[in-house]
Structure formats: structure tokens, C-alpha cells
Design a protein around this motif. Structure first.
Motif, PDB file in Angstrom:
ATOM      1  N   ALA A  44       0.833  -1.205   0.000  1.00 51.00           N
ATOM      2  CA  ALA A  44       0.000   0.000   0.000  1.00 51.00           C
ATOM      3  C   ALA A  44       0.867   1.253   0.000  1.00 51.00           C
ATOM      4  N   THR A  45       1.934   1.227   0.787  1.00 47.34           N
ATOM      5  CA  THR A  45       2.859   2.362   0.827  1.00 47.34           C
ATOM      6  C   THR A  45       3.516   2.562  -0.531  1.00 47.34           C
ATOM      7  N   ALA A  46       3.931   1.457  -1.157  1.00 51.09           N
ATOM      8  CA  ALA A  46       4.572   1.548  -2.471  1.00 51.09           C
ATOM      9  C   ALA A  46       3.593   2.030  -3.535  1.00 51.09           C
ATOM     10  N   LEU A  47       2.355   1.521  -3.494  1.00 59.99           N
ATOM     11  CA  LEU A  47       1.350   1.944  -4.466  1.00 59.99           C
ATOM     12  C   LEU A  47       1.059   3.435  -4.362  1.00 59.99           C
ATOM     13  N   ALA A  48       1.112   3.943  -3.144  1.00 53.28           N
ATOM     14  CA  ALA A  48       0.825   5.369  -2.923  1.00 53.28           C
ATOM     15  C   ALA A  48       1.875   6.267  -3.565  1.00 53.28           C
ATOM     16  N   LYS A  49       3.029   5.703  -3.891  1.00 52.71           N
ATOM     17  CA  LYS A  49       4.082   6.493  -4.523  1.00 52.71           C
ATOM     18  C   LYS A  49       3.860   6.686  -6.014  1.00 52.71           C
ATOM     19  N   ALA A  50       2.930   5.934  -6.584  1.00 56.35           N
ATOM     20  CA  ALA A  50       2.665   6.045  -8.013  1.00 56.35           C
ATOM     21  C   ALA A  50       2.084   7.422  -8.328  1.00 56.35           C
ATOM     22  N   PRO A  51       2.401   7.968  -9.474  1.00 60.28           N
ATOM     23  CA  PRO A  51       1.916   9.309  -9.818  1.00 60.28           C
ATOM     24  C   PRO A  51       0.423   9.326 -10.112  1.00 60.28           C
ATOM     25  N   ASP A  52      -0.205  10.473  -9.916  1.00 58.84           N
ATOM     26  CA  ASP A  52      -1.624  10.610 -10.229  1.00 58.84           C
ATOM     27  C   ASP A  52      -1.853  10.599 -11.738  1.00 58.84           C
ATOM     28  N   LYS A  53      -0.879  11.089 -12.466  1.00 60.08           N
ATOM     29  CA  LYS A  53      -0.988  11.147 -13.918  1.00 60.08           C
ATOM     30  C   LYS A  53      -0.752   9.764 -14.515  1.00 60.08           C
ATOM     31  N   PRO A  54      -1.679   9.250 -15.359  1.00 59.73           N
ATOM     32  CA  PRO A  54      -1.498   7.913 -15.947  1.00 59.73           C
ATOM     33  C   PRO A  54      -0.227   7.838 -16.789  1.00 59.73           C
ATOM     34  N   VAL A  55       0.417   6.700 -16.745  1.00 56.55           N
ATOM     35  CA  VAL A  55       1.637   6.469 -17.512  1.00 56.55           C
ATOM     36  C   VAL A  55       1.421   5.255 -18.416  1.00 56.55           C
ATOM     37  N   ARG A  56       1.764   5.398 -19.678  1.00 55.88           N
ATOM     38  CA  ARG A  56       1.670   4.277 -20.612  1.00 55.88           C
ATOM     39  C   ARG A  56       2.849   3.339 -20.348  1.00 55.88           C
ATOM     40  N   ILE A  57       2.541   2.088 -20.020  1.00 52.39           N
ATOM     41  CA  ILE A  57       3.586   1.156 -19.624  1.00 52.39           C
ATOM     42  C   ILE A  57       3.618  -0.054 -20.549  1.00 52.39           C
ATOM     43  N   TYR A  58       4.818  -0.558 -20.764  1.00 54.34           N
ATOM     44  CA  TYR A  58       5.017  -1.759 -21.591  1.00 54.34           C
ATOM     45  C   TYR A  58       6.002  -2.663 -20.873  1.00 54.34           C
ATOM     46  N   LEU A 118       0.932  -9.553 -12.559  1.00 58.42           N
ATOM     47  CA  LEU A 118       1.784  -8.373 -12.625  1.00 58.42           C
ATOM     48  C   LEU A 118       1.026  -7.192 -13.218  1.00 58.42           C
ATOM     49  N   GLY A 119       0.262  -7.466 -14.268  1.00 56.51           N
ATOM     50  CA  GLY A 119      -0.508  -6.394 -14.890  1.00 56.51           C
ATOM     51  C   GLY A 119      -1.568  -5.822 -13.972  1.00 56.51           C
ATOM     52  N   SER A 120      -2.113  -6.676 -13.092  1.00 57.04           N
ATOM     53  CA  SER A 120      -3.129  -6.173 -12.156  1.00 57.04           C
ATOM     54  C   SER A 120      -2.518  -5.150 -11.195  1.00 57.04           C
ATOM     55  N   ILE A 121      -1.235  -5.324 -10.897  1.00 60.20           N
ATOM     56  CA  ILE A 121      -0.553  -4.365 -10.031  1.00 60.20           C
ATOM     57  C   ILE A 121      -0.363  -3.049 -10.766  1.00 60.20           C
ATOM     58  N   TYR A 122       0.014  -3.126 -12.050  1.00 63.35           N
ATOM     59  CA  TYR A 122       0.150  -1.900 -12.843  1.00 63.35           C
ATOM     60  C   TYR A 122      -1.179  -1.145 -12.892  1.00 63.35           C
ATOM     61  N   THR A 123      -2.273  -1.908 -12.982  1.00 60.72           N
ATOM     62  CA  THR A 123      -3.591  -1.275 -12.995  1.00 60.72           C
ATOM     63  C   THR A 123      -3.846  -0.535 -11.687  1.00 60.72           C
ATOM     64  N   ALA A 137      -1.596   2.802 -14.168  1.00 63.38           N
ATOM     65  CA  ALA A 137      -0.902   2.796 -15.449  1.00 63.38           C
ATOM     66  C   ALA A 137      -1.853   2.419 -16.588  1.00 63.38           C
ATOM     67  N   THR A 138      -1.527   2.868 -17.781  1.00 59.43           N
ATOM     68  CA  THR A 138      -2.221   2.451 -18.994  1.00 59.43           C
ATOM     69  C   THR A 138      -1.359   1.388 -19.653  1.00 59.43           C
ATOM     70  N   ASN A 139      -1.829   0.150 -19.663  1.00 59.93           N
ATOM     71  CA  ASN A 139      -1.039  -0.968 -20.159  1.00 59.93           C
ATOM     72  C   ASN A 139      -1.256  -1.113 -21.659  1.00 59.93           C
ATOM     73  N   VAL A 198       7.052  -3.327  -6.497  1.00 63.84           N
ATOM     74  CA  VAL A 198       6.045  -2.269  -6.591  1.00 63.84           C
ATOM     75  C   VAL A 198       6.687  -0.903  -6.369  1.00 63.84           C
ATOM     76  N   GLU A 199       7.580  -0.821  -5.393  1.00 60.77           N
ATOM     77  CA  GLU A 199       8.249   0.453  -5.122  1.00 60.77           C
ATOM     78  C   GLU A 199       9.132   0.874  -6.296  1.00 60.77           C
ATOM     79  N   THR A 200       9.855  -0.087  -6.878  1.00 60.94           N
ATOM     80  CA  THR A 200      10.713   0.223  -8.024  1.00 60.94           C
ATOM     81  C   THR A 200       9.896   0.759  -9.193  1.00 60.94           C
ATOM     82  N   ILE A 201       8.772   0.098  -9.487  1.00 61.23           N
ATOM     83  CA  ILE A 201       7.938   0.528 -10.609  1.00 61.23           C
ATOM     84  C   ILE A 201       7.282   1.871 -10.314  1.00 61.23           C
ATOM     85  N   ALA A 202       6.847   2.078  -9.080  1.00 59.00           N
ATOM     86  CA  ALA A 202       6.225   3.352  -8.724  1.00 59.00           C
ATOM     87  C   ALA A 202       7.203   4.505  -8.919  1.00 59.00           C
TER      88      ALA A 202
END
Length: 333
Positions: free
Chosen positions: A185-199, A215-220, A224-226, A303-307
Motif C-alpha cells: 500500500a505504501t509503495a502503491l501510494a508512490k505512483a503518480p496521479d498522472k497515468p503512464v503508458r507502460i510496456y 503483474l498487470g493487475s498491479i500496474y492497474t 498505469a495504462t497498459n 512495486v516500489e521500483t515501478i512506482a
């Protein structure tokens, strides 16, 4: 794959295989017995007999298992994290973490019932029931716990909780799950509010992880826009894209693992990729293949690395606007 079969095989390989990072300190679980030897007495906070629900149906354990064989690297990590490490007498060839896991040449892809039974297990944990292995083991009186790759975080938490119940470590498992929930939850909170296109690129053939994968469910959850979602019409979780589709979708962040035979620098040199936002802005992140492919207590690190990478990608000054047709161009082969 090509299309569905190959994607399924790729997904299975990523779940079961993966090369372990030895830099992280292994979870504390006491000493590990030499494979094939008897184990020391262990404590239990569960009253036996106990019946647990698994994807194979209900499994009843008359007593606490003390000779566990794990044929799943993810399950091996979880068993050690919840305090059941001393009960594991053998693990499959890809169970490289923690370092003191009793790794053997047992295969999770093609399980050999005779080889497994040689360890005299009182519980076998598997990620997939290949070739009727579970039924063959149950005929020998060996209970089997099927622990497949979850598709959501909640499924993953539930799976660990049931594993803790089966092995006699319900209380310690509850604490592990609480810590994971809090850290993620802490790591997810670090994700930006602005959507990011991820591949997320799994291999050089452009297989990817869509939102229908774990893994994709975490990006969601990270907003993120997958770009792989449009290609995953069959919801396999691991579609194969075309190079043209990836370039046209213009991902702002690209994720690869340390298990592929190329680097971020190699990606930058791909013909026609110079104007892809992730390449142009230097937003290609390489993650540990084990952590990215296994459900387990190290997931918060990923999750923290991706955020952090998403935050960097969202603030890249030279980023281009989202392509108007990106959702329709990521077609599968």
C-alpha cells in the motif's frame, strides 16, 4: 500463441523459473534440513486435523507436515517467510531463494512422482498439476497443496494465508500478510496521479504482461495504462504484440528483466525506436526476474521500483502526448 500456447508457456516459465537475486537477506526461518533427512520438531498454532481449500478441492491434514516438498519457487519463498522453512526437505530446481532453501534437481515442469516420493513427503506444494501428478501422489497417501500463480493481490494474500494454515503457522502468516499489505500500500501510494503508458516486455518476441496477469493487475492498481491490453482479446494475461504496435503505442515506461539476453542499451539501439517516449527519455527499467515473476514477500520491492519509475516517466520534460490510436494498434500475432 504462437500465439496462445507460447504465451502460456512463457508465463509458466516466468512463474516457475526466474534467476534469483542473492543480494537480499533471506527471511529468517531457522536452519534448513539436508534434503531427505528428518526434521526437528516444529511448533504449531493450528489444531489438527485441519482441512484447507485449494484449487484441487479440500485437502485434509491429520497432523502438521514436517516433510514438505515444494515444486514452486514462489511457494518456497512463502514457506520460509511464514516460518515453515525447517519443514521443507526438498525444493525444485528453480527454488533459488532464500539461499538456504534445499534446492534439488526435482522439476516443477515435469514432476517425477518416484523422485518426489523418495523424500518421504507428508505434503507436496505445486504451482501446477502437470500430468496428473497430484492424483498419483494422493494414491501414495501424500496430500498435495496446489498453489497456482494468483491473478490479483487479494488472491495472493489468501493463498499465503491458506498455506500458513496447512503448515501450522497461521499467526506468523497473518503477520507476514499484514506487513505485505502495508508495504505494498505504501509503495502503491508512490505512483503518480498522472497515468503512464507502460510496456512490460517479457522477451525479444514482444510477449508482454497485460492487465489480466498478476503483474498487470498491479500496474492497474498503480493507475498505469497498459499498452498490451488491446492485444489480449482472449485475456490470457500474456499476449504477443508486434514491434510496430509497441512503437505506435509509444510507451512512456518500459520494463524488462535481468533474465532476458539484452539490456536497456540494446533496446535503445533498436531501429525505429528512437522516438518512443520511454527510449527518448531514458525510462527503461530493469527489474529482478525472480521478484517480478514470483508471488511472495519480496513483491513490495518490485512495486516500489515501478512506482518510482512511473513517477520519473510522468515528469519527463520531453515526453510526447498519448497517441490517439494506441489502444487499437497493439494487435497480437
Amino acid at each position: 500463441m504462437r500465439p496462445v500456447a507460447l504465451a502460456a508457456a512463457t508465463a509458466l516459465l516466468l512463474v516457475i523459473a526466474g534467476c534469483s537475486s542473492q543480494n537480499d537477506a533471506p527471511p529468517s526461518a531457522g536452519s534448513t534440513p539436508t534434503p531427505g533427512t528428518s526434521t526437528a520438531a516444529v511448533t504449531s498454532d493450528v489444531t489438527y486435523p485441519v482441512t484447507v481449500d485449494t484449487p484441487l478441492g479440500e485437502v485434509t491434514l491429520d497432523k502438521q507436515p514436517t516433510r514438505i516438498v515444494s515444486l514452486s519457487p514462489s511457494a518456497t519463498e512463502s514457506l520460509f517467510a511464514i516460518g515453515a522453512g525447517t519443514q521443507v526437505v526438498a525444493a525444485d530446481e528453480y527454488s533459488t531463494y532464500p539461499a538456504n532453501a534445499p534446492k534439488t534437481d526435482l522439476s516443477g515442469f515435469e514432476p517425477n512422482v518416484e523422485a518426489i516420493s523418495g523424500y518421504k513427503p507428508d505434503l507436496v506444494v505445486m504451482s501446477n498439476d502437470t500430468g496428473g501428478t497430484a492424483a498419483a501422489l494422493e494414491k501414495l497417501g501424500v496430500p498435495v497443496f496446489l498453489s497456482p500463480a494468483p491473478t490479483t493481490l487479494d488472491q495472493g494474500y489468501d493463498e499465503i494465508a491458506v498455506l500458513g494454515q496447512a503448515t501450522g503457522h497461521a499467526d506468523e502468516t497473518a503477520q507476514v500478510v499484514r506487513t505485505m499489505r502495508d508495504d505494498i500500500a505504501t509503495a502503491l501510494a508512490k505512483a503518480p496521479d498522472k497515468p503512464v503508458r507502460i510496456y512490460h516486455e517479457l522477451d525479444s518476441q514482444y510477449h508482454s504482461a497485460s492487465s489480466h496477469s498478476f503483474l498487470g493487475s498491479i500496474y492497474t492498481k498503480m493507475g498505469a495504462t497498459n499498452i498490451a491490453d488491446a492485444a489480449d482479446k482472449d485475456k490470457t494475461g500474456y499476449p504477443q504484440l508486434t514491434e510496430e504496435a509497441v512503437v505506435k503505442a509509444d510507451p512512456q515506461l518500459m520494463v524488462i528483466t535481468d533474465q532476458v539476453d539484452y539490456t536497456a542499451d540494446d533496446v535503445k539501439k533498436r531501429p525505429g525506436w528512437a522516438d518512443v517516449a520511454a527510449v527518448k527519455n531514458g525510462n527503461i527499467v530493469t527489474v529482478d526476474a525472480d521478484i517480478a515473476s514470483r508471488w511472495g514477500p519480496r513483491l513490495p520491492q518490485l512495486v516500489e521500483t515501478i512506482a518510482d519509475a512511473m513517477t520519473k516517466a510522468s515528469t519527463s520534460a520531453t515526453d510526447s502526448p498519448a497517441p490517439a490510436t494506441s489502444s487499437a494498434t497493439a494487435t497480437a500475432r
